[in-house]
Design a protein around this motif. Sequence first.
Motif, mmCIF file in Angstrom:
data_model
loop_
_atom_site.group_PDB
_atom_site.id
_atom_site.type_symbol
_atom_site.label_atom_id
_atom_site.label_comp_id
_atom_site.label_asym_id
_atom_site.label_seq_id
_atom_site.Cartn_x
_atom_site.Cartn_y
_atom_site.Cartn_z
ATOM 1 N N GLY A 1 -8.151 11.706 -0.701
ATOM 2 C CA GLY A 1 -7.446 11.707 -2.064
ATOM 3 C C GLY A 1 -6.466 10.651 -2.022
ATOM 4 N N GLY A 2 -6.046 9.945 -1.113
ATOM 5 C CA GLY A 2 -5.023 8.746 -1.363
ATOM 6 C C GLY A 2 -4.185 8.854 0.096
ATOM 7 N N GLU A 3 -3.338 8.100 0.109
ATOM 8 C CA GLU A 3 -2.398 7.733 1.105
ATOM 9 C C GLU A 3 -1.687 8.838 1.418
ATOM 10 N N ARG A 4 -1.297 9.277 2.655
ATOM 11 C CA ARG A 4 -0.337 10.418 3.047
ATOM 12 C C ARG A 4 0.539 9.949 4.302
ATOM 13 N N SER A 5 1.731 10.239 4.220
ATOM 14 C CA SER A 5 2.613 10.185 5.384
ATOM 15 C C SER A 5 2.155 11.089 6.687
ATOM 16 N N VAL A 6 2.647 10.772 7.882
ATOM 17 C CA VAL A 6 2.197 11.508 8.750
ATOM 18 C C VAL A 6 2.703 12.962 8.748
ATOM 19 N N SER A 7 4.085 13.146 8.208
ATOM 20 C CA SER A 7 4.427 14.448 7.875
ATOM 21 C C SER A 7 3.881 15.041 7.041
ATOM 22 N N GLN A 8 3.246 14.485 5.811
ATOM 23 C CA GLN A 8 2.151 15.212 4.910
ATOM 24 C C GLN A 8 1.064 15.703 5.748
#
Length: 128
Positions: free
Chosen positions: A30-37
């Motif tokens: 669905g798109g880029e995400r941070s490690v925390s997300q």
Amino acid sequence: MVELNAQQLNAIFHALGDTTRRRILYELSGGERSVSQLAEPFEMSLAAASKHIKVLENAGLIRREVRGRTHVCHLEPGPLASAHQWLNFYQGFWNDRLDVLEQLLHQEEAADTTPDKERTHDGLSKPR
């Protein structure tokens, strides 16, 4: 046989063998995400999430980018195409085998309904 890099395929299938890592890939579709997300839905520590992400990175399935203090992950679909190509070879293999089995079953069914045969007590047909 499909010729692909054996080490790469091993790494890809190892990475895909874990539910958490498959879910991470799904989230990244669905798109880029941070490690925390990425860690949040699993209620896991950032260290645990990082270990999963490292496995995915080693397989080439994701790319991690550092933006200041935030690590952002992106899906890299190329290696999935390689795994898909490998699996398609075996899909054809099994489809061919199942087609032969289906033909044999139809032949057996047709032979069982031939009127010049009678059933024995054990369910097998014998000629009259």
